[in-house]
Scaffold this motif. Structure first.
Motif, PDB file in Angstrom:
ATOM      1  N   TYR A 132      72.812  41.828  23.277  1.00  0.00           N
ATOM      2  CA  TYR A 132      72.610  42.429  24.601  1.00  0.00           C
ATOM      3  C   TYR A 132      73.925  42.540  25.361  1.00  0.00           C
ATOM      4  CZ  TYR A 132      71.413  42.642  29.554  1.00  0.00           C
ATOM      5  OH  TYR A 132      71.362  42.990  30.883  1.00  0.00           O
ATOM      6  N   LYS A 136      75.711  45.655  27.260  1.00  0.00           N
ATOM      7  CA  LYS A 136      75.821  45.556  28.713  1.00  0.00           C
ATOM      8  C   LYS A 136      77.269  45.666  29.182  1.00  0.00           C
ATOM      9  CE  LYS A 136      74.276  44.359  32.902  1.00  0.00           C
ATOM     10  NZ  LYS A 136      73.327  45.157  33.698  1.00  0.00           N
ATOM     11  N   GLN A 143      69.344  47.388  32.104  1.00  0.00           N
ATOM     12  CA  GLN A 143      68.437  46.415  32.695  1.00  0.00           C
ATOM     13  C   GLN A 143      68.916  44.996  32.401  1.00  0.00           C
ATOM     14  OE1 GLN A 143      67.900  48.251  29.865  1.00  0.00           O
ATOM     15  NE2 GLN A 143      65.868  47.805  29.013  1.00  0.00           N
ATOM     16  N   ASP A 144      68.429  44.029  33.189  1.00  0.00           N
ATOM     17  CA  ASP A 144      68.869  42.646  32.995  1.00  0.00           C
ATOM     18  C   ASP A 144      68.323  42.099  31.676  1.00  0.00           C
ATOM     19  OD1 ASP A 144      66.205  41.290  33.462  1.00  0.00           O
ATOM     20  OD2 ASP A 144      66.477  42.185  35.425  1.00  0.00           O
ATOM     21  N   TYR A 145      68.892  40.995  31.230  1.00  0.00           N
ATOM     22  CA  TYR A 145      68.569  40.433  29.918  1.00  0.00           C
ATOM     23  C   TYR A 145      67.085  40.083  29.793  1.00  0.00           C
ATOM     24  CZ  TYR A 145      68.468  37.168  25.988  1.00  0.00           C
ATOM     25  OH  TYR A 145      68.165  36.525  24.813  1.00  0.00           O
ATOM     26  N   GLU A 146      66.517  39.503  30.853  1.00  0.00           N
ATOM     27  CA  GLU A 146      65.116  39.087  30.796  1.00  0.00           C
ATOM     28  C   GLU A 146      64.188  40.293  30.610  1.00  0.00           C
ATOM     29  OE1 GLU A 146      67.319  37.973  33.016  1.00  0.00           O
ATOM     30  OE2 GLU A 146      67.485  35.939  32.165  1.00  0.00           O
ATOM     31  N   THR A 147      64.477  41.389  31.335  1.00  0.00           N
ATOM     32  CA  THR A 147      63.660  42.601  31.202  1.00  0.00           C
ATOM     33  C   THR A 147      63.809  43.203  29.812  1.00  0.00           C
ATOM     34  OG1 THR A 147      63.960  43.063  33.563  1.00  0.00           O
ATOM     35  CG2 THR A 147      63.197  44.888  32.182  1.00  0.00           C
ATOM     36  N   TRP A 148      65.044  43.251  29.323  1.00  0.00           N
ATOM     37  CA  TRP A 148      65.297  43.777  27.975  1.00  0.00           C
ATOM     38  C   TRP A 148      64.602  42.921  26.923  1.00  0.00           C
ATOM     39  CZ3 TRP A 148      68.179  41.604  23.857  1.00  0.00           C
ATOM     40  CH2 TRP A 148      68.498  42.488  22.816  1.00  0.00           C
ATOM     41  N   LYS A 149      64.699  41.609  27.071  1.00  0.00           N
ATOM     42  CA  LYS A 149      64.091  40.691  26.100  1.00  0.00           C
ATOM     43  C   LYS A 149      62.563  40.825  26.108  1.00  0.00           C
ATOM     44  CE  LYS A 149      64.557  37.032  23.284  1.00  0.00           C
ATOM     45  NZ  LYS A 149      64.986  35.719  23.815  1.00  0.00           N
ATOM     46  N   GLU A 150      61.998  41.018  27.290  1.00  0.00           N
ATOM     47  CA  GLU A 150      60.553  41.202  27.385  1.00  0.00           C
ATOM     48  C   GLU A 150      60.114  42.449  26.628  1.00  0.00           C
ATOM     49  OE1 GLU A 150      57.117  41.812  30.844  1.00  0.00           O
ATOM     50  OE2 GLU A 150      59.178  41.280  31.393  1.00  0.00           O
ATOM     51  N   MET A 151      60.906  43.525  26.757  1.00  0.00           N
ATOM     52  CA  MET A 151      60.602  44.758  26.024  1.00  0.00           C
ATOM     53  C   MET A 151      60.755  44.541  24.518  1.00  0.00           C
ATOM     54  SD  MET A 151      62.336  47.474  24.369  1.00  0.00           S
ATOM     55  CE  MET A 151      63.978  47.427  25.069  1.00  0.00           C
ATOM     56  N   GLN A 163      62.328  55.269  25.830  1.00  0.00           N
ATOM     57  CA  GLN A 163      63.106  54.103  26.234  1.00  0.00           C
ATOM     58  C   GLN A 163      64.593  54.386  26.100  1.00  0.00           C
ATOM     59  OE1 GLN A 163      63.690  51.394  28.126  1.00  0.00           O
ATOM     60  NE2 GLN A 163      61.687  50.697  27.409  1.00  0.00           N
TER      61      GLN A 163
END
Length: 287
Positions: A132, A136, A143-151, A163
């Protein structure tokens, strides 16, 4: 004398009304003919777009099958940890993916070995946070890491989505084919196959100025293209979900076709302009 004048005036009015009525009747029928020609030509434009995009989606599914059935990928899936053999297999698979994409321009793959927290695309591989950060660093709008990781960790079921940051050559929007593979309880892999939306924009060059080409996925307008670019618009929202091949909505003539892939629909919204210049544009599109 008075009756003669009245009779003469009435006759004169009738004579004047004949060309006026003729003009209005001709106008009405000409408008109908022009609208029918606009619809006919744009139906062909939409049909061509549908066939071309469906071919792209088939290419994505073919690439997915290629990876899914590959013995090296299968070996990576069953490894319980990131040992020497896992990294060796990753290197071998990377070469295979590069060769495939060289002969199939536009395609890209991204896979996330969830339980190993390992991400791999055609050109690079690393633990998810490092992977990531490498993107970045050059793309501050990501998008932030948490949002990317959730996807990346979500559950997918042979589905399409739109996407960004999924392709190894571009950070722009892509049409993505996503699926979650569960080889066993501790081996979950998310596989994403992508094609840049720019390819679809190029295909939509024959859509007339001011018209909107919409790709709907599962009832939502995921992609709206107008005048050679992606736009945000609310006009098409009321049109989506209309199953009729032809309809009218808020100043647009709407055309609709279903993709061969379940859940995907194509709409072409044409400005309802009753003008000769629109007709002339349609004639150009025929050739």
């Amino acid at each position: 004398k008075k009756s003669v004048v009245v009779g003469w005036a009435c006759s004169y009015c009738v004579i004047l009304l004949i060309p006026i009525i003729t003009i209005f009747v001709n106008y009405y029928f000409n408008v109908r003919v022009i609208r029918q020609e606009i619809i006919r030509v744009n139906e062909q434009v939409l049909s061509n777009l549908k066939n071309s995009i469906d071919e792209l989606l088939d290419d994505e599914k073919t690439f997915y099958s290629y990876i899914y059935t590959d013995e090296v990928f299968e070996s990576m899936c069953i490894h319980q940890n990131k040992g020497a053999q896992f990294y060796f297999d990753a290197s071998k698979l990377s070469e295979k993916l590069k060769n495939y994409c060289e002969y199939n321009a536009g395609l890209s793959s991204l896979m996330y070995f969830v339980d190993k927290d390992y991400v791999m695309n055609v050109s690079s591989a690393n633990d998810s946070e490092y992977f990531y950060q490498s993107i970045k660093f050059y793309n501050r709008d990501m998008q932030d890491y948490e949002t990317w990781k959730e996807m990346m960790t979500a559950e997918y079921n042979n589905q399409f989505l739109v996407q960004t940051f999924m392709h190894h050559k571009t950070t722009k929007e892509c049409i993505v084919y996503a699926d979650t593979l569960n080889h066993n309880e501790n081996n979950k892999i998310n596989l994403f196959i992508s094609i840049p939306v720019d390819e679809i924009i190029s295909m939509a060059k024959n859509v007339e100025d001011g018209a909107k080409f919409v790709i709907s996925i599962n009832g939502a307008p995921e992609l709206v293209i107008s005048n050679g670019r992606i736009i945000d618009s609310e006009v098409e929202l009321k049109a989506i979900g209309n199953d009729d091949p032809f309809f009218e909505t808020e100043g647009y003539i709407g055309l609709h076709k279903e993709s061969q892939d379940k859940g995907i629909s194509y709409y072409l919204l044409i400005p309802d302009r009753e003008r000769g210049e629109t007709y002339q544009k349609c004639i150009v599109y025929q050739h």
